[in-house]
Design a protein around this motif. Sequence first.
Motif, short mmCIF file in Angstrom:
data_model
loop_
_atom_site.label_atom_id
_atom_site.label_comp_id
_atom_site.label_asym_id
_atom_site.label_seq_id
_atom_site.Cartn_x
_atom_site.Cartn_y
_atom_site.Cartn_z
N ILE A 108 -5.63 -4.52 -3.23
CA ILE A 108 -4.20 -4.73 -2.98
C ILE A 108 -3.44 -4.15 -4.16
N ALA A 109 -2.88 -2.96 -3.97
CA ALA A 109 -2.19 -2.27 -5.05
C ALA A 109 -0.75 -2.74 -5.20
N GLY A 110 -0.19 -3.32 -4.14
CA GLY A 110 1.16 -3.85 -4.22
C GLY A 110 2.23 -2.82 -3.89
N PRO A 111 3.46 -3.12 -4.07
CA PRO A 111 3.96 -4.37 -4.65
C PRO A 111 3.88 -5.56 -3.69
N ASP A 112 3.66 -5.28 -2.40
CA ASP A 112 3.53 -6.35 -1.40
C ASP A 112 2.08 -6.49 -0.98
N GLY A 113 1.83 -7.48 -0.13
CA GLY A 113 0.51 -7.64 0.46
C GLY A 113 -0.38 -8.65 -0.21
N GLY A 114 0.01 -9.15 -1.36
CA GLY A 114 -0.81 -10.14 -2.05
C GLY A 114 -0.60 -11.54 -1.49
N SER A 115 -1.50 -12.42 -1.87
CA SER A 115 -1.40 -13.83 -1.49
C SER A 115 -1.85 -14.66 -2.70
N GLU A 116 -1.79 -15.96 -2.56
CA GLU A 116 -2.23 -16.83 -3.66
C GLU A 116 -3.73 -16.63 -3.92
N GLN A 117 -4.51 -16.47 -2.84
CA GLN A 117 -5.95 -16.27 -2.97
C GLN A 117 -6.30 -14.85 -3.43
N LYS A 118 -5.51 -13.89 -2.98
CA LYS A 118 -5.75 -12.48 -3.32
C LYS A 118 -4.42 -11.86 -3.77
N PRO A 119 -4.07 -12.06 -5.05
CA PRO A 119 -2.79 -11.53 -5.53
C PRO A 119 -2.82 -10.00 -5.66
N VAL A 120 -1.63 -9.42 -5.75
CA VAL A 120 -1.53 -7.99 -6.03
C VAL A 120 -2.34 -7.71 -7.29
N GLY A 121 -3.09 -6.63 -7.25
CA GLY A 121 -3.97 -6.27 -8.37
C GLY A 121 -5.42 -6.65 -8.13
N THR A 122 -5.69 -7.35 -7.02
CA THR A 122 -7.07 -7.69 -6.67
C THR A 122 -7.74 -6.45 -6.08
N VAL A 123 -8.84 -6.03 -6.69
CA VAL A 123 -9.58 -4.87 -6.21
C VAL A 123 -11.06 -5.23 -6.21
N VAL A 124 -11.74 -4.87 -5.12
CA VAL A 124 -13.16 -5.15 -4.99
C VAL A 124 -13.91 -3.82 -4.98
N ASP A 136 -29.49 -6.15 -3.64
CA ASP A 136 -29.28 -5.77 -5.04
C ASP A 136 -28.03 -4.92 -5.26
N ILE A 137 -27.26 -4.71 -4.19
CA ILE A 137 -26.04 -3.92 -4.32
C ILE A 137 -25.07 -4.64 -5.25
N ILE A 138 -24.51 -3.89 -6.15
CA ILE A 138 -23.52 -4.44 -7.08
C ILE A 138 -22.17 -4.51 -6.37
N ALA A 139 -21.59 -5.69 -6.34
CA ALA A 139 -20.25 -5.86 -5.75
C ALA A 139 -19.50 -6.86 -6.62
N GLU A 140 -18.27 -6.51 -6.96
CA GLU A 140 -17.50 -7.40 -7.82
C GLU A 140 -16.01 -7.28 -7.53
N THR A 141 -15.33 -8.39 -7.78
CA THR A 141 -13.87 -8.44 -7.63
C THR A 141 -13.26 -8.39 -9.02
N ARG A 142 -12.27 -7.53 -9.17
CA ARG A 142 -11.55 -7.43 -10.44
C ARG A 142 -10.08 -7.72 -10.16
#
Length: 174
Positions: A108-124, A136-142
């Motif tokens: 979610i790059a924004g400026p809209d589209g975020g939520s409390e659970q997944k705010p703007v700036g959430t990238v997986v 064994d696949i590497i997956a992470e949320t930043r």
Amino acid sequence: MDSLLPDDIVTLARRVVAANTAAGRTIALAESCTGGLVAAALTEIAGSSAVLDRGFVTYSNEAKNELVGVSLDVIDAVGAVSVAVAWSMAQGALAHSRADVAVAITGIAGPDGGSEQKPVGTVVFARAERGQNPEDIIAETRLFDACKTRSAVRHQATLCALELLMPPEAETGS
């Protein structure tokens, strides 16, 4: 430097191309919020054709499904910005390419589209390698919450994805 992209992205892309060339690895990408920026960064580098097999810009949910096989049921259940979807995107990029490694980015790059659970700036992010056990696949949320603009989120996501493309033996901080 003569490039459309910022110097830090081009410098890291150059390292990625050189390291993967040396390792004999090819790359596939499945990009959503970065919209092809990672592929663009790699193709800024002369010799990238030896490394980059293909890139999928899967911005819509339908594209994630049609191009890299992400189940619409999974997207409906957990949302497009999730570890499950990034994992599926990386797996799908491998399945639909000849690459040795694939990196997927959804966020979610924004400026809209975020939520409390997944705010703007959430990238997986997810990285999958051919022949690897899917568990064994590497997956992470930043969360790039310090980024104040859409372009800043996309910039940081591109850098993170490029880092994930470094072969394990070459993964040293820059």
